[in-house]
Scaffold this motif. Structure first.
Motif, mmCIF file in Angstrom:
data_model
loop_
_atom_site.group_PDB
_atom_site.id
_atom_site.type_symbol
_atom_site.label_atom_id
_atom_site.label_comp_id
_atom_site.label_asym_id
_atom_site.label_seq_id
_atom_site.Cartn_x
_atom_site.Cartn_y
_atom_site.Cartn_z
ATOM 1 N N ALA A 159 0.815 -1.220 0.000
ATOM 2 C CA ALA A 159 0.000 0.000 0.000
ATOM 3 C C ALA A 159 0.849 1.271 0.000
ATOM 4 O O ALA A 159 0.471 2.276 -0.599
ATOM 5 N N SER A 160 2.012 1.230 0.653
ATOM 6 C CA SER A 160 2.859 2.429 0.744
ATOM 7 C C SER A 160 4.029 2.404 -0.234
ATOM 8 O O SER A 160 4.896 3.277 -0.177
ATOM 9 N N LEU A 161 4.062 1.412 -1.110
ATOM 10 C CA LEU A 161 5.203 1.246 -2.006
ATOM 11 C C LEU A 161 4.899 1.792 -3.396
ATOM 12 O O LEU A 161 3.777 1.675 -3.888
ATOM 13 N N ASP A 162 5.929 2.365 -4.033
ATOM 14 C CA ASP A 162 5.771 2.805 -5.413
ATOM 15 C C ASP A 162 5.850 1.580 -6.333
ATOM 16 O O ASP A 162 6.212 0.485 -5.892
ATOM 17 N N PRO A 163 5.485 1.733 -7.621
ATOM 18 C CA PRO A 163 5.446 0.574 -8.521
ATOM 19 C C PRO A 163 6.753 -0.212 -8.592
ATOM 20 O O PRO A 163 6.739 -1.443 -8.627
ATOM 21 N N ARG A 164 7.895 0.478 -8.591
ATOM 22 C CA ARG A 164 9.184 -0.218 -8.650
ATOM 23 C C ARG A 164 9.405 -1.054 -7.388
ATOM 24 O O ARG A 164 9.861 -2.207 -7.454
#
Length: 217
Positions: A159-164
């Motif tokens: 939920a808190s992570l960017d796509p990479r």
């Protein structure tokens, strides 16, 4: 890691959040736990971890009672909550604590964090609470995976992570070389393709669907 849930019932302020749920989780299960907000997913997980006393029914995690034998349960479980806890330690202090309390090598945690693009050496003196949401999530994931937990529980892990970082997280899971069971509370089912072999759907405190979905890659 085997989990047995037998007619678990739990209510809050007169509202039944778990309604006589029964469930078996076996060593090879990788589960996507699905359902709308308020379905009882997080309450079920927190009951497995000993956060809540059930009103009735029983839960056993590898034969242990999560309330009476919570230390034994937590030894084998890695839990990554959706909202990181308010840890006041610096990164260095936290890693020292984890190493002493769980015998998890700091270098192993740093290796896992690096794969997700988090340099713990560079950030070693930063307080955990001052990290961004994504950095906190990466560190908690790294700790859980480095610990080689027999049961991994992720509450909306990306939920808190960017796509990479999401890609790196799933790459890490595919790299694990030990046997474990897993539960993913998620709304991103498409991201878990190839990582789960079972889908459980909850609604209004009950399990309304439990099905196998194929082999884990």
């Amino acid at each position: 890691m085997r989990v047995v849930v037998d007619k678990a019932t739990k209510g809050f302020m007169g509202v039944k959040v778990l309604d006589s749920i029964s469930l078996n989780i076996e060593d090879t299960d990788k589960i996507a736990l699905l359902g709308p907000n308020g379905a009882g997913k997080t309450t079920l997980i927190r009951s497995m971890l000993g956060f809540y006393h059930l009103d009735s029914g029983d839960i056993r995690v590898n034969g242990f009672n999560p309330i009476k034998e919570r230390i034994e349960v937590l030894k084998s479980v890695g839990f990554i909550p959706q909202l990181p806890p308010p840890i006041k330690l610096t990164i260095n202090e936290l890693l020292n604590f984890i190493e002493k309390s769980t015998q998890t090598k700091q270098e192993r945690i740093k290796e896992q964090a690096n794969i997700m693009g988090l340099d713990l050496i560079k950030n070693s003196n930063k307080p955990f609470m001052k990290l961004s949401g994504g950095m906190k999530q990466k560190l908690l994931i790294a700790i859980a995976l480095a610990k080689e937990s027999k049961l991994l529980i992720f509450d909306e892990p990306t939920a808190s992570l960017d796509p990479r970082a999401r890609e790196d997280f799933y790459k890490l899971l595919n790299m694990l070389e030990y046997n474990y069971s897993a539960i993913y509370i998620t709304h991103r089912l498409e991201e878990l393709e190839g990582l789960v072999n079972r889908q459980i759907y909850m609604e209004l405190g009950q399990i309304v669907e439990d099905k196998k979905v194929g082999e884990v890659l």
